[in-house]
Motif scaffolding. Sequence first.
Motif, PDB file in Angstrom:
ATOM      1  N   UNK A  13      -6.765 -38.633   5.149  1.00  0.00           N
ATOM      2  CA  UNK A  13      -6.662 -37.791   3.953  1.00  0.00           C
ATOM      3  C   UNK A  13      -8.025 -37.397   3.407  1.00  0.00           C
ATOM      4  N   UNK A  14      -9.051 -38.201   3.713  1.00  0.00           N
ATOM      5  CA  UNK A  14     -10.388 -37.862   3.228  1.00  0.00           C
ATOM      6  C   UNK A  14     -10.955 -36.613   3.896  1.00  0.00           C
ATOM      7  N   UNK A  15     -10.318 -36.153   4.974  1.00  0.00           N
ATOM      8  CA  UNK A  15     -10.763 -34.919   5.630  1.00  0.00           C
ATOM      9  C   UNK A  15     -10.245 -33.671   4.922  1.00  0.00           C
ATOM     10  N   UNK A  16      -9.242 -33.848   4.055  1.00  0.00           N
ATOM     11  CA  UNK A  16      -8.721 -32.715   3.293  1.00  0.00           C
ATOM     12  C   UNK A  16      -9.793 -32.249   2.308  1.00  0.00           C
ATOM     13  N   UNK A  17     -10.053 -30.961   2.280  1.00  0.00           N
ATOM     14  CA  UNK A  17     -11.145 -30.423   1.468  1.00  0.00           C
ATOM     15  C   UNK A  17     -10.630 -29.988   0.098  1.00  0.00           C
ATOM     16  N   UNK A  18     -11.205 -30.522  -0.978  1.00  0.00           N
ATOM     17  CA  UNK A  18     -10.748 -30.132  -2.315  1.00  0.00           C
ATOM     18  C   UNK A  18     -11.183 -28.716  -2.667  1.00  0.00           C
ATOM     19  N   UNK A  19     -10.339 -28.014  -3.393  1.00  0.00           N
ATOM     20  CA  UNK A  19     -10.642 -26.655  -3.858  1.00  0.00           C
ATOM     21  C   UNK A  19     -10.546 -26.664  -5.386  1.00  0.00           C
ATOM     22  N   UNK A  20     -11.592 -26.156  -6.039  1.00  0.00           N
ATOM     23  CA  UNK A  20     -11.655 -26.184  -7.498  1.00  0.00           C
ATOM     24  C   UNK A  20     -11.657 -24.773  -8.072  1.00  0.00           C
ATOM     25  N   UNK A  21     -11.089 -24.668  -9.261  1.00  0.00           N
ATOM     26  CA  UNK A  21     -11.219 -23.474 -10.090  1.00  0.00           C
ATOM     27  C   UNK A  21     -12.050 -23.916 -11.282  1.00  0.00           C
ATOM     28  N   UNK A  22     -13.331 -23.521 -11.291  1.00  0.00           N
ATOM     29  CA  UNK A  22     -14.311 -24.112 -12.200  1.00  0.00           C
ATOM     30  C   UNK A  22     -14.318 -25.623 -11.942  1.00  0.00           C
ATOM     31  N   UNK A  23     -13.941 -26.446 -12.898  1.00  0.00           N
ATOM     32  CA  UNK A  23     -13.959 -27.896 -12.688  1.00  0.00           C
ATOM     33  C   UNK A  23     -12.572 -28.473 -12.452  1.00  0.00           C
ATOM     34  N   UNK A  24     -11.564 -27.603 -12.352  1.00  0.00           N
ATOM     35  CA  UNK A  24     -10.179 -28.065 -12.196  1.00  0.00           C
ATOM     36  C   UNK A  24      -9.784 -28.084 -10.723  1.00  0.00           C
ATOM     37  N   UNK A  25      -9.331 -29.235 -10.244  1.00  0.00           N
ATOM     38  CA  UNK A  25      -8.836 -29.349  -8.871  1.00  0.00           C
ATOM     39  C   UNK A  25      -7.505 -28.623  -8.760  1.00  0.00           C
ATOM     40  N   UNK A  26      -7.414 -27.674  -7.841  1.00  0.00           N
ATOM     41  CA  UNK A  26      -6.177 -26.907  -7.714  1.00  0.00           C
ATOM     42  C   UNK A  26      -5.480 -27.107  -6.364  1.00  0.00           C
ATOM     43  N   UNK A  27      -6.213 -27.538  -5.349  1.00  0.00           N
ATOM     44  CA  UNK A  27      -5.589 -27.668  -4.027  1.00  0.00           C
ATOM     45  C   UNK A  27      -6.490 -28.450  -3.085  1.00  0.00           C
ATOM     46  N   UNK A  28      -5.908 -28.834  -1.960  1.00  0.00           N
ATOM     47  CA  UNK A  28      -6.650 -29.352  -0.818  1.00  0.00           C
ATOM     48  C   UNK A  28      -6.343 -28.434   0.362  1.00  0.00           C
ATOM     49  N   UNK A  29      -7.274 -28.344   1.292  1.00  0.00           N
ATOM     50  CA  UNK A  29      -7.000 -27.505   2.454  1.00  0.00           C
ATOM     51  C   UNK A  29      -7.713 -28.051   3.676  1.00  0.00           C
ATOM     52  N   UNK A  30      -7.228 -27.635   4.821  1.00  0.00           N
ATOM     53  CA  UNK A  30      -7.785 -28.008   6.109  1.00  0.00           C
ATOM     54  C   UNK A  30      -7.765 -26.754   6.967  1.00  0.00           C
ATOM     55  N   UNK A  31      -8.907 -26.394   7.588  1.00  0.00           N
ATOM     56  CA  UNK A  31      -8.962 -25.117   8.297  1.00  0.00           C
ATOM     57  C   UNK A  31      -8.001 -24.998   9.470  1.00  0.00           C
TER      58      UNK A  31
END
Length: 245
Positions: free
Chosen positions: A81-99
């Motif tokens: 799970x640590x490979x999942x990349x966090x995506x932020x909107x300003x400082x708010x975590x909105x999603x994780x993604x993996x290419x």
Amino acid sequence: MDKCKLCGIRDDFVKAHVVPSSFYPAIDGPRDMLLGASSKPDGRRYRTPTGIYDPKLVCAACEQRFSPWDTFAHRLLIERADLLRPEYDDSTLIAYWLPSYNYSQLKLFFLSLLWRAAATNREEFSRVKLGPFLDRLAAFVKDGNPGATDDFTVILERLEGHSAATAMLSPVRARICGLKFYRFCFAGYRANIKVDERSTPAVLREIALAHDKPLIIIAKEFKGGSEHRAMLKIAKMHFRDRKSS
């Protein structure tokens, strides 16, 4: 004689977990057991060392169909799970993604999970009733066919901010954009699986499991959400019952 509910042929049943045992919280030694509790007013509490399984669900061969999908999903969502990349909107975590990821393996895990929940007689999954969709789903599972994005669309969420988010709740029906989904909550994730003939709208297709697209997992705050409220309700009810007994 009872026959396997998937192949309908064999009767060499195994103790098949509906949600794979690897997704349950770890227990420390033989004296530590998992606690199960019903949300019904007269529901029971019980302890189990191995989680929820059904000894009359599938034969050994059909259980082996699930094994590579279960293993892949556990490695991707739990072990790595640590490979999942966090995506932020300003400082708010909105999603994780993996290419990139194996769409077929992950989608088949969730299709088989939905089938197991619908086919079992365990009370914990009694709300999952697929009607005419059950045979269609079984065909996907038996053929090892993940289908297209629109076939039993899967949308993943990761529950944030509370240790209780790793607990498992019985699946429930939900509506997303007016479509019918079944919602599974376990191991810190919420999986929404569409059971509806209507096409998945574009806004959902953008975040659903799909071929040749990144894996997207929406970040959701656990505290104050529907799962958190359900757990609090169950905990309060059983605590009250224990005090009165």
